[in-house]
Write an enzyme that holds these catalytic residues in place. Sequence first.
Site, PDB file in Angstrom:
ATOM      1  N   LYS A  19      43.882 -23.999  -9.236  1.00  0.00           N
ATOM      2  CA  LYS A  19      43.525 -23.144  -8.107  1.00  0.00           C
ATOM      3  C   LYS A  19      43.940 -23.809  -6.802  1.00  0.00           C
ATOM      4  CE  LYS A  19      39.307 -21.119  -8.798  1.00  0.00           C
ATOM      5  NZ  LYS A  19      37.852 -21.079  -9.174  1.00  0.00           N
ATOM      6  N   LYS A  65      38.039 -26.187 -15.742  1.00  0.00           N
ATOM      7  CA  LYS A  65      37.967 -25.586 -17.064  1.00  0.00           C
ATOM      8  C   LYS A  65      38.095 -24.077 -16.902  1.00  0.00           C
ATOM      9  CE  LYS A  65      36.592 -25.551 -21.478  1.00  0.00           C
ATOM     10  NZ  LYS A  65      37.897 -25.807 -22.121  1.00  0.00           N
ATOM     11  N   LEU A  90      37.137 -20.637 -18.074  1.00  0.00           N
ATOM     12  CA  LEU A  90      36.082 -20.038 -18.904  1.00  0.00           C
ATOM     13  C   LEU A  90      36.599 -18.708 -19.428  1.00  0.00           C
ATOM     14  CD1 LEU A  90      33.160 -20.956 -16.484  1.00  0.00           C
ATOM     15  CD2 LEU A  90      33.804 -22.128 -18.592  1.00  0.00           C
ATOM     16  N   GLU A 119      28.860 -18.104  -5.240  1.00  0.00           N
ATOM     17  CA  GLU A 119      29.427 -17.428  -6.412  1.00  0.00           C
ATOM     18  C   GLU A 119      29.489 -18.343  -7.629  1.00  0.00           C
ATOM     19  OE1 GLU A 119      32.142 -14.061  -4.252  1.00  0.00           O
ATOM     20  OE2 GLU A 119      33.229 -15.707  -5.172  1.00  0.00           O
ATOM     21  N   ARG A 148      30.081 -15.331   4.934  1.00  0.00           N
ATOM     22  CA  ARG A 148      30.147 -14.103   5.733  1.00  0.00           C
ATOM     23  C   ARG A 148      29.369 -13.011   5.020  1.00  0.00           C
ATOM     24  NH1 ARG A 148      33.292 -11.725   1.820  1.00  0.00           N
ATOM     25  NH2 ARG A 148      34.970 -13.029   1.060  1.00  0.00           N
ATOM     26  N   ARG A 178      33.895   0.641  -5.347  1.00  0.00           N
ATOM     27  CA  ARG A 178      34.819   0.590  -4.204  1.00  0.00           C
ATOM     28  C   ARG A 178      35.859   1.691  -4.373  1.00  0.00           C
ATOM     29  NH1 ARG A 178      36.053  -5.701  -2.622  1.00  0.00           N
ATOM     30  NH2 ARG A 178      34.040  -6.562  -3.254  1.00  0.00           N
TER      31      ARG A 178
HETATM   32  P1  ADP Z   1      39.023 -16.347  -4.588  1.00  0.00           P
HETATM   33  O1  ADP Z   1      38.420 -17.120  -3.457  1.00  0.00           O
HETATM   34  O2  ADP Z   1      40.507 -16.319  -4.532  1.00  0.00           O
HETATM   35  O3  ADP Z   1      38.390 -15.011  -4.789  1.00  0.00           O
HETATM   36  P2  ADP Z   1      37.376 -17.532  -6.740  1.00  0.00           P
HETATM   37  O4  ADP Z   1      37.284 -18.991  -6.967  1.00  0.00           O
HETATM   38  O5  ADP Z   1      36.205 -16.853  -6.101  1.00  0.00           O
HETATM   39  O6  ADP Z   1      38.719 -17.223  -5.913  1.00  0.00           O
HETATM   40  O7  ADP Z   1      37.679 -16.804  -8.123  1.00  0.00           O
HETATM   41  C1  ADP Z   1      37.910 -15.426  -8.182  1.00  0.00           C
HETATM   42  C2  ADP Z   1      37.839 -14.962  -9.603  1.00  0.00           C
HETATM   43  O8  ADP Z   1      38.778 -15.669 -10.429  1.00  0.00           O
HETATM   44  C3  ADP Z   1      36.513 -15.144 -10.305  1.00  0.00           C
HETATM   45  O9  ADP Z   1      35.593 -14.109 -10.011  1.00  0.00           O
HETATM   46  C4  ADP Z   1      36.948 -15.161 -11.758  1.00  0.00           C
HETATM   47  O10 ADP Z   1      37.212 -13.846 -12.202  1.00  0.00           O
HETATM   48  C5  ADP Z   1      38.259 -15.908 -11.737  1.00  0.00           C
HETATM   49  N1  ADP Z   1      38.055 -17.361 -11.950  1.00  0.00           N
HETATM   50  C6  ADP Z   1      37.927 -18.322 -11.003  1.00  0.00           C
HETATM   51  N2  ADP Z   1      37.722 -19.532 -11.547  1.00  0.00           N
HETATM   52  C7  ADP Z   1      37.741 -19.368 -12.888  1.00  0.00           C
HETATM   53  C8  ADP Z   1      37.568 -20.249 -14.035  1.00  0.00           C
HETATM   54  N3  ADP Z   1      37.353 -21.559 -13.896  1.00  0.00           N
HETATM   55  N4  ADP Z   1      37.623 -19.687 -15.267  1.00  0.00           N
HETATM   56  C9  ADP Z   1      37.836 -18.358 -15.434  1.00  0.00           C
HETATM   57  N5  ADP Z   1      38.014 -17.495 -14.416  1.00  0.00           N
HETATM   58  C10 ADP Z   1      37.963 -17.970 -13.155  1.00  0.00           C
END
Ligand code: ADP
Length: 450
Positions: free
Chosen positions: A158, A201, A203, A275, A291, A337
């Site tokens: 990420k 990891k 998930l 989250e 926010r 939405r």
């Molecule tokens: P953003 O800030 O781009 O929205 P997030 O970290 O909030 O990124 O992640 C957005 C979505 O991506 C999560 O709701 C989930 O669906 C997926 N996601 C993020 N991290 C993981 C992970 N470690 N394993 C599986 N899915 C993930």
Amino acid sequence: MFDKILIANRGEIALRVLRACKELGIATVAVHSTADEDAMHVRLADESVCIGPPPAKDSYLNIPALLAACEITGADAVHPGYGFLSENARFAEILAEHSVHFIGPRPEHIRLMGDKIAAKRAAEQLGIPTVPGSDGGLGSDEEARRLANGIGFPVMVKAAAGGGGRGMKVIRGEADLPSALATARAESKAAFGDDTLYLEKYLERPRHIEIQVLGDGKGRAIHLGERDCSLQRRHQKVWEEGHSPALNTAARDSIGETVAKAMREIKYLGVGTVEFLYDDGAFNFIEMNTRIQVEHPVTEMITDIDLILEQIRVAAGNDLELAQDGVKFHGHAIECRINAENAVSFRPSPGKIIHYHPPGGLGVRVDSAAYHGYAIPPFYDSLIGKLIVHGKTRGECLMRLRRALDEFVIDGVETNLALFRALAQEKDIIDGDYHIHWLEEFLARGGLEP
Ligand code: ADP
């Protein structure tokens, strides 16, 4: 309390903030681009200022123009809504330098949570459970390989500066690692101007469950329960509900208190959302949004607490009057939405709405800036509005949702109403049995085809 609030946003959220201001007796200033001259938020505000041409970077993101608008109108506070400048710490600082209040957290907290690596570290230190992963940014590919093997595949890379679901890659095995890292770095650099990546990891079938918090910046903070936002497409939320069908009262109270305690410790100011991915009975922190969120009405419907009003009150320096045991949950709420887009291909469909009839009746709320004859400009997001339905039980809520969706008429542009009508009939949805990939799997198997 503030005398005059400038709303640095557009669409339904600008209207939502306007409504809270009116109820509080605070004068309002709308800002708009030249594409939004006929927008509803402009019509309903006490004053309005044009801040530039259609592209957001020249208008809604144009800090000098927003400052000038504050100066001209004498606004003493700015509400940023969501998106645009809502999580821009520098904007908050610049406003402060000009003696204008930013309705949001302190810049240091916006900055901390905006850096996802720092946010995860802070969460760990505050006793919030996180997804297992790298302790900081990734160095060489070799280091990433060692880490990934340690954590166990599949893993996800990420972007540290990420947002909006961009810059994320799932890696199933060692062989895919170098190319995935290269693509993620390039994407992150292009989207955020920063190619720092981290690894965690992956998930497989978690739920996305988030906790709403509210703090007064002086050490008082409470949680307002959770929202389940597992129904997503391309990591974007489509349907949100509260309570989560997966949580019981004990689990909710426990994670809620963990988060609220952390917010008291850092003296968090304003509204925020922590989250998590909820997997196998365990919460795993992924990020915090500093926010108001699109899906905040779900919480408002089940708590009867006006989140924007509370947000404004604490930003003006008032103590948080709500106590944790004063937060009473009742019933169930679901938000859809509604976008101007093709229900199957998801291609945006801007244009003129030639017929608009929103649903009504008991337990039905529509937050929208659309109206009969409104032309949705092609420059911004494709949200037409949010349909939020409340019922005493989840079953009643779903029944009401189906009825409200049937009543909703939007002609002239394509919409995703058909998607929601289909979802509200699906057995897994009715049973509350879904996870973050459920919607994409449903679409992939042609769930929407007639
Ligand atoms: P953003 O800030 O781009 O929205 P997030 O970290 O909030 O990124 O992640 C957005 C979505 O991506 C999560 O709701 C989930 O669906 C997926 N996601 C993020 N991290 C993981 C992970 N470690 N394993 C599986 N899915 C993930």
